[in-house]
Design a protein around this motif. Structure first.
Motif, PDB file in Angstrom:
ATOM      1  N   UNK A 143       0.854  -1.191   0.000  1.00 22.58           N
ATOM      2  CA  UNK A 143       0.000   0.000   0.000  1.00 22.58           C
ATOM      3  C   UNK A 143       0.886   1.237   0.000  1.00 22.58           C
ATOM      4  N   UNK A 144       0.736   2.086  -0.972  1.00 25.35           N
ATOM      5  CA  UNK A 144       1.544   3.293  -1.072  1.00 25.35           C
ATOM      6  C   UNK A 144       1.333   4.192   0.144  1.00 25.35           C
ATOM      7  N   UNK A 145       2.426   4.520   0.837  1.00 24.50           N
ATOM      8  CA  UNK A 145       2.358   5.379   2.012  1.00 24.50           C
ATOM      9  C   UNK A 145       2.486   4.624   3.314  1.00 24.50           C
ATOM     10  N   UNK A 192       2.080   6.476  37.739  1.00 29.33           N
ATOM     11  CA  UNK A 192       1.518   5.703  36.631  1.00 29.33           C
ATOM     12  C   UNK A 192       2.481   4.556  36.333  1.00 29.33           C
ATOM     13  N   UNK A 193       1.959   3.336  36.266  1.00 31.42           N
ATOM     14  CA  UNK A 193       2.810   2.168  36.045  1.00 31.42           C
ATOM     15  C   UNK A 193       2.559   1.499  34.695  1.00 31.42           C
ATOM     16  N   UNK A 194       1.433   1.852  34.056  1.00 34.14           N
ATOM     17  CA  UNK A 194       1.146   1.201  32.770  1.00 34.14           C
ATOM     18  C   UNK A 194       0.301   2.094  31.880  1.00 34.14           C
ATOM     19  N   UNK A 195       0.564   2.007  30.590  1.00 30.54           N
ATOM     20  CA  UNK A 195      -0.268   2.647  29.573  1.00 30.54           C
ATOM     21  C   UNK A 195      -1.011   1.553  28.817  1.00 30.54           C
ATOM     22  N   UNK A 196      -2.327   1.677  28.738  1.00 27.49           N
ATOM     23  CA  UNK A 196      -3.107   0.728  27.956  1.00 27.49           C
ATOM     24  C   UNK A 196      -3.109   1.206  26.497  1.00 27.49           C
ATOM     25  N   UNK A 197      -2.392   0.477  25.666  1.00 21.01           N
ATOM     26  CA  UNK A 197      -2.237   0.862  24.265  1.00 21.01           C
ATOM     27  C   UNK A 197      -3.423   0.337  23.451  1.00 21.01           C
ATOM     28  N   UNK A 198      -4.150   1.264  22.783  1.00 20.42           N
ATOM     29  CA  UNK A 198      -5.298   0.879  21.958  1.00 20.42           C
ATOM     30  C   UNK A 198      -4.893   0.624  20.516  1.00 20.42           C
ATOM     31  N   UNK A 199      -3.858   1.322  20.016  1.00 15.26           N
ATOM     32  CA  UNK A 199      -3.422   1.140  18.632  1.00 15.26           C
ATOM     33  C   UNK A 199      -2.005   1.673  18.469  1.00 15.26           C
ATOM     34  N   UNK A 200      -1.282   1.072  17.536  1.00 14.16           N
ATOM     35  CA  UNK A 200       0.045   1.572  17.153  1.00 14.16           C
ATOM     36  C   UNK A 200       0.152   1.405  15.643  1.00 14.16           C
ATOM     37  N   UNK A 201       1.144   0.651  15.121  1.00 12.44           N
ATOM     38  CA  UNK A 201       1.249   0.542  13.661  1.00 12.44           C
ATOM     39  C   UNK A 201       0.130  -0.330  13.103  1.00 12.44           C
ATOM     40  N   UNK A 202      -0.531   0.197  12.107  1.00 10.21           N
ATOM     41  CA  UNK A 202      -1.489  -0.557  11.307  1.00 10.21           C
ATOM     42  C   UNK A 202      -1.698   0.202  10.005  1.00 10.21           C
ATOM     43  N   UNK A 203      -1.628  -0.501   8.902  1.00  9.58           N
ATOM     44  CA  UNK A 203      -1.794   0.148   7.599  1.00  9.58           C
ATOM     45  C   UNK A 203      -3.285   0.329   7.328  1.00  9.58           C
ATOM     46  N   UNK A 204      -3.749   1.564   7.468  1.00  7.08           N
ATOM     47  CA  UNK A 204      -5.156   1.878   7.228  1.00  7.08           C
ATOM     48  C   UNK A 204      -5.291   3.348   6.874  1.00  7.08           C
ATOM     49  N   UNK A 205      -6.476   3.738   6.463  1.00  4.11           N
ATOM     50  CA  UNK A 205      -6.748   5.141   6.153  1.00  4.11           C
ATOM     51  C   UNK A 205      -7.101   5.895   7.435  1.00  4.11           C
ATOM     52  N   UNK A 216      -1.472   8.205  10.113  1.00  6.11           N
ATOM     53  CA  UNK A 216      -0.125   8.215  10.673  1.00  6.11           C
ATOM     54  C   UNK A 216       0.186   6.883  11.347  1.00  6.11           C
ATOM     55  N   UNK A 217      -0.839   6.129  11.705  1.00  5.35           N
ATOM     56  CA  UNK A 217      -0.618   4.784  12.232  1.00  5.35           C
ATOM     57  C   UNK A 217       0.035   3.902  11.169  1.00  5.35           C
ATOM     58  N   UNK A 218      -0.300   4.127   9.914  1.00 10.26           N
ATOM     59  CA  UNK A 218       0.267   3.344   8.823  1.00 10.26           C
ATOM     60  C   UNK A 218       1.707   3.690   8.516  1.00 10.26           C
ATOM     61  N   UNK A 219       2.238   4.719   9.176  1.00 11.65           N
ATOM     62  CA  UNK A 219       3.633   5.139   8.984  1.00 11.65           C
ATOM     63  C   UNK A 219       4.474   4.899  10.238  1.00 11.65           C
ATOM     64  N   UNK A 220       3.839   4.334  11.279  1.00  9.29           N
ATOM     65  CA  UNK A 220       4.565   4.103  12.523  1.00  9.29           C
ATOM     66  C   UNK A 220       4.793   5.359  13.325  1.00  9.29           C
ATOM     67  N   UNK A 221       3.970   6.395  13.079  1.00  8.83           N
ATOM     68  CA  UNK A 221       4.166   7.683  13.737  1.00  8.83           C
ATOM     69  C   UNK A 221       3.048   8.026  14.726  1.00  8.83           C
ATOM     70  N   UNK A 222       2.227   7.052  15.081  1.00 10.38           N
ATOM     71  CA  UNK A 222       1.097   7.346  15.961  1.00 10.38           C
ATOM     72  C   UNK A 222       0.915   6.243  16.997  1.00 10.38           C
ATOM     73  N   UNK A 223       0.374   6.646  18.154  1.00  8.78           N
ATOM     74  CA  UNK A 223       0.043   5.702  19.215  1.00  8.78           C
ATOM     75  C   UNK A 223      -1.232   6.192  19.898  1.00  8.78           C
ATOM     76  N   UNK A 224      -2.119   5.275  20.214  1.00  6.79           N
ATOM     77  CA  UNK A 224      -3.390   5.598  20.892  1.00  6.79           C
ATOM     78  C   UNK A 224      -3.372   4.989  22.288  1.00  6.79           C
TER      79      UNK A 224
END
Length: 287
Positions: A143-145, A192-205, A216-224
């Protein structure tokens, strides 16, 4: 008659001898063109003495062949003796090396400090001791991008573990580490001892909208982040719990990240905090 013929023959032979002698004498020409005088330094170096000559003898000296060493050993001796030639000083002066002060052995305190530093760097990524995880292979996509050229899987930042390893790039990892240490921890009384991660890298729109640009999740530049776990066992959930303290830490991420979104921003982030380090120009976008 015979004596007359003999006399004629003798005369002819004598004349022939005279002519041959004269011709030979004329053929023996001497090349008296000036020639360079032998190099006195060279001749002295090879041990061949050349006597001082009067000015009138220069022509005669120029006609003499330059003496040369007769063997390889003589040539070697000539080269070795060149250092003693007039006008040359090839002697080497030995230079004593400057004494180097011995480095004192590390003290026990320094040894313990270096040991702690080595231990703190163990398992770290992105050149920051507080970011723990591992480097992983570059992520490529048809997927381009989409894709992450230099990806890491982060497991903790500033001593706060992640509920799952987050695949992101180092810019995002460093921003998350700064936010946790400088904004998140000071905001809560209990650590704070933990962050509950909802999303990180995934190739999507973006926002999973068909036809939209790559997220930006599809570029490895985002975290939820969906929730925070405190040292007292309490869990602060974003959905329905976006209280004053959580609003403060959400606002504090603005500028550390390029984009900061949460409940009330656009209807797509009501249950999590979205942070990214996009490459777009302009200032930070925070809602």
């Amino acid at each position: 008659m015979r004596s007359g013929r003999d006399a004629v023959r003798g005369a002819v032979a004598a004349l022939t001898l005279v002519l041959v002698t004269a011709t030979a004498a004329q053929g023996q020409t001497v090349d008296r063109s000036p020639r360079p005088l032998p190099n006195p330094t060279y001749t002295e170096a090879v041990g061949l003495a050349v006597p001082e000559a009067a000015p009138g003898d220069a022509l005669e000296r120029s006609l003499r062949p330059m003496p040369r060493p007769g063997s390889l050993s003589a040539m070697v001796a000539a080269a070795q003796g060149a250092g003693a030639a007039r006008g040359l000083d090839l002697s080497a002066t030995a230079v004593e090396p400057e004494p180097v002060a011995a480095e004192p052995p590390p003290t026990k305190r320094e040894h313990r400090r270096k040991k702690r530093e080595a231990a703190s760097l163990a398992g770290s990524v992105c050149g920051v001791a507080a970011i723990k995880g591992e480097e992983i292979a570059p992520i490529r996509s048809r997927v381009n991008g989409c894709g992450v050229p230099e990806a890491v899987r982060v497991t903790s930042v500033s001593g706060v573990r992640l509920s799952q390893g987050a695949t992101i790039d180092c810019d995002t990892a460093r921003a998350l580490n700064t936010w946790v240490s400088d904004v998140l921890q000071p905001a809560y009384r209990d650590r704070v001892v933990e962050l509950r991660i909802a999303a990180h890298y995934i190739c999507r729109s973006r926002n999973n909208i068909r036809g939209a640009k790559v997220s930006e999740h599809g570029k490895g530049k985002a975290v939820d982040i969906a929730a925070l776990v405190l040292s007292n066992g309490r869990t602060e959930v974003v959905a329905g719990g976006f209280d004053r303290t959580m609003r403060k830490v959400h606002k504090g991420a603005c500028g550390i990240f390029k984009t900061t979104l949460g409940p009330g921003s656009d209807g797509f982030h009501e249950d999590h905090l979205h942070f990214d380090t996009s490459d777009r120009s302009g200032g930070a976008y925070c809602r």
